[in-house]
Design a protein around this motif. Structure first.
Motif, mmCIF file in Angstrom:
data_model
loop_
_atom_site.group_PDB
_atom_site.id
_atom_site.type_symbol
_atom_site.label_atom_id
_atom_site.label_comp_id
_atom_site.label_asym_id
_atom_site.label_seq_id
_atom_site.Cartn_x
_atom_site.Cartn_y
_atom_site.Cartn_z
ATOM 1 N N LYS A 75 -4.046 1.756 -2.922
ATOM 2 C CA LYS A 75 -4.346 2.748 -2.078
ATOM 3 C C LYS A 75 -4.377 2.018 -0.602
ATOM 4 C CE LYS A 75 -8.094 5.726 -0.951
ATOM 5 N NZ LYS A 75 -9.412 6.266 -1.278
ATOM 6 N N LYS A 76 -3.712 2.766 0.379
ATOM 7 C CA LYS A 76 -3.955 2.268 1.776
ATOM 8 C C LYS A 76 -5.412 1.977 2.350
ATOM 9 C CE LYS A 76 -2.851 6.308 4.242
ATOM 10 N NZ LYS A 76 -2.144 7.056 5.203
ATOM 11 N N SER A 84 0.831 -1.124 -0.029
ATOM 12 C CA SER A 84 0.012 -0.129 0.126
ATOM 13 C C SER A 84 0.906 1.263 -0.028
ATOM 14 C CB SER A 84 -0.898 -0.195 1.316
ATOM 15 O OG SER A 84 -0.278 0.241 2.540
ATOM 16 N N ASN A 85 0.376 2.362 -0.297
ATOM 17 C CA ASN A 85 0.859 3.558 -0.283
ATOM 18 C C ASN A 85 1.013 4.269 0.955
ATOM 19 O OD1 ASN A 85 -1.768 4.200 -0.179
ATOM 20 N ND2 ASN A 85 -1.814 6.148 -1.627
ATOM 21 N N ILE A 134 1.628 -0.969 -6.045
ATOM 22 C CA ILE A 134 1.189 -0.056 -5.084
ATOM 23 C C ILE A 134 -0.277 0.029 -5.039
ATOM 24 C CG2 ILE A 134 1.635 1.931 -4.000
ATOM 25 C CD1 ILE A 134 3.891 0.472 -3.579
ATOM 26 N N ASP A 187 5.903 0.739 -8.885
ATOM 27 C CA ASP A 187 4.576 0.237 -9.283
ATOM 28 C C ASP A 187 4.569 -0.330 -10.631
ATOM 29 O OD1 ASP A 187 1.886 -0.308 -8.831
ATOM 30 O OD2 ASP A 187 1.409 1.582 -9.984
ATOM 31 N N VAL A 201 6.330 2.556 -0.687
ATOM 32 C CA VAL A 201 6.436 3.193 -1.939
ATOM 33 C C VAL A 201 7.898 3.513 -2.665
ATOM 34 C CG1 VAL A 201 5.680 5.208 -3.248
ATOM 35 C CG2 VAL A 201 4.091 4.244 -1.640
#
Length: 79
Positions: A27-28, A8-9, A25, A19, A14
């Motif tokens: 979205k958290k 996740s970001n 990657i 990515d 990151v």
């Protein structure tokens, strides 16, 4: 090594994963994002996944080897 990675970001992930080059990657805190990414990966051709594994292995060996990491730690703590 050689495992496919979804991160996740959040935090430093990151910085570690490029990515769609060495992993993915998302979205958290988004269950929908991880489900969608897993579905996307399952549809990918094996040679594409093999290339991502290869890229990730090379990146780990070049950027996260013990010599470089220990040097960074020594410099950080002024040892």
């Amino acid at each position: 090594m050689g495992l496919l990675v979804i991160g996740s970001n959040a935090g430093g992930l990151v910085e570690n994963i490029k990515d769609s080059e060495t992993g993915w990657i998302i979205k958290k805190r988004s269950a929908k994002s991880i489900v969608n990414k897993i579905c996307d990966i399952l549809k990918m051709e094996p040679h594409v996944l093999d290339k991502i594994r290869e890229n990730a292995t090379i990146r780990v060996k070049e950027k996260f080897n013990i010599k470089d990491q220990s040097s960074l730690i020594k410099n950080f703590f002024n040892v």
